[in-house]
Design an enzyme around this catalytic site. Structure first.
Site, PDB file in Angstrom:
ATOM      1  N   ARG A 247      47.584  31.398  48.602  1.00  0.00           N
ATOM      2  CA  ARG A 247      48.695  31.082  47.705  1.00  0.00           C
ATOM      3  C   ARG A 247      48.277  31.019  46.231  1.00  0.00           C
ATOM      4  NH1 ARG A 247      49.682  29.446  52.588  1.00  0.00           N
ATOM      5  NH2 ARG A 247      47.478  29.016  52.432  1.00  0.00           N
ATOM      6  N   THR A 248      47.246  30.243  45.933  1.00  0.00           N
ATOM      7  CA  THR A 248      46.897  29.997  44.528  1.00  0.00           C
ATOM      8  C   THR A 248      46.402  31.280  43.857  1.00  0.00           C
ATOM      9  OG1 THR A 248      46.221  27.814  45.266  1.00  0.00           O
ATOM     10  CG2 THR A 248      45.627  28.422  43.017  1.00  0.00           C
TER      11      THR A 248
ATOM     12  N   LYS B  56      23.714  36.656  44.254  1.00  0.00           N
ATOM     13  CA  LYS B  56      22.267  36.820  44.000  1.00  0.00           C
ATOM     14  C   LYS B  56      21.686  35.584  43.328  1.00  0.00           C
ATOM     15  CE  LYS B  56      23.076  41.629  42.724  1.00  0.00           C
ATOM     16  NZ  LYS B  56      23.090  42.466  41.527  1.00  0.00           N
TER      17      LYS B  56
END
Ligand code: CP
Length: 319
Positions: free
Chosen positions: A59-60, A87
């Site tokens: 949703r966000t 990394k």
């Protein structure tokens, strides 16, 4: 350009009630843009926004991206997998490298509480907290307020109970601070093991039984049981939790008045909320999702220095 919200949106704890109302009022005219055939206005044309999502989100992340695109900003999405974070690059180095490419704003979701403010102190771009650990999720709190206001009117004196896993919930914290600032009465309900020890210091009523919460409240905001953050046995089982604290149709039918049901998502159907409640007449859960886009448009617009009184005019064109 200075924003009435300051440089960043990191949480609702330190926003004033006027700033919260300003965001909600600015979101109102933006709602209509998403109903158009061509869902785009030029308000943020030329701005570059980076969405840094170091934790999962549906949703966000998607609604920020829609909000940015509907305001004509250029957007880039970065997640930990597939970027140099995998990394071992630090958060600040990642953000500084992005800034070196001349960006304007960063939207960040991170598993560590305080990550958004840590970043905001170290870069010049505007930072928006899209959820940091168990600390705050301010745009979720704001979209919850907007949805409640749509259905209940002025929230002064309205009773909202936040139910379930408050201990692990950034949504709970943003809701408690936001609701109290607009004058609502706030309660929490859940097993003591899922409430912070200091919960009374938040100035909320505590209900031990969901039946009491349902009798008291105008609205319940039902939280997801965050099983992935539970490092110890907080509850005997999901089934037992549903039996004692689950929001069921049968329990709601005993309420004396109409009650609204909110849930920030994602839902554990059959655990904290039954499907016939989530999909039933009390539910405003999908209205929350729709309002999420308008609220995020309002936050982006205001942080970019947009004038609240010009939000209506900023909608111009493409009807
Ligand atoms: N409410 C919420 O934050 O959902 P997502 O985790 O899917 O973004």
């Amino acid at each position: 350009m200075t924003s009435p919200l300051g440089k960043d949106l990191l949480g609702l704890e330190f926003l004033s009630s006027e700033q919260i109302r300003l965001i909600l009022d600015t979101a109102e005219p933006f709602k209509e843009i998403s109903e158009r055939a061509i869902k785009k206005v030029p308000a943020l044309r030329g701005s570059t926004i980076v969405n840094l999502f170091f934790e999962n989100s549906t949703r966000t992340r998607i609604s920020f991206e829609f909000a940015e695109k509907r305001l004509s900003a250029d957007t880039v999405n970065v997640s930990s997998s597939g970027s140099s974070v995998a990394k071992g690059e630090t958060l600040v180095d990642t953000a500084r490298n992005l800034e070196a490419m001349r960006i304007d704003m960063v939207v960040i979701r991170h598993g560590a509480s305080g990550a958004a403010s840590f970043l905001a102190e170290r870069i010049e771009s505007n930072v928006i907290n899209a959820g940091d650990g168990t600390h705050e999720h301010p745009t979720q709190g704001l979209l919850d307020l907007l949805t409640l206001r749509d259905h209940l009117g002025d929230l002064k004196g309205k009773r909202v109970c936040i139910c379930g896993d408050v201990l692990h919930s950034r949504v709970a914290r943003s809701n408690i601070w936001g609701l109290q600032k607009v004058g609502a009465e706030v309660a929490v309900c859940g097993p003591r093991s899922l409430l912070p020890n200091s919960i009374e210091e938040f100035g909320v009523t505590v209900f031990k039984r969901i039946e009491e919460a349902i009798e008291w409240a105008d609205a319940l905001n039902v939280l997801r049981l965050q099983l992935e953050r539970m490092t110890a046995g907080y509850i005997p089982s999901s089934r037992e939790y549903n039996r004692v604290f689950g929001v069921s149709r049968e329990r709601l039918n005993r309420a004396k008045r109409k009650i609204l049901i909110l849930h920030p998502g994602p839902m554990n159907r059959g655990v904290e909320i039954d499907s016939d409640v989530a999909d039933g007449p009390h539910s405003v859960i999908l209205n929350q999702v729709t309002n999420g886009v308008a609220v995020r448009m309002a936050v982006l617009y205001l942080l970019a220095g947009g004038k609240p009184e010009l939000a209506e005019a900023a909608k111009g064109g493409n009807r």
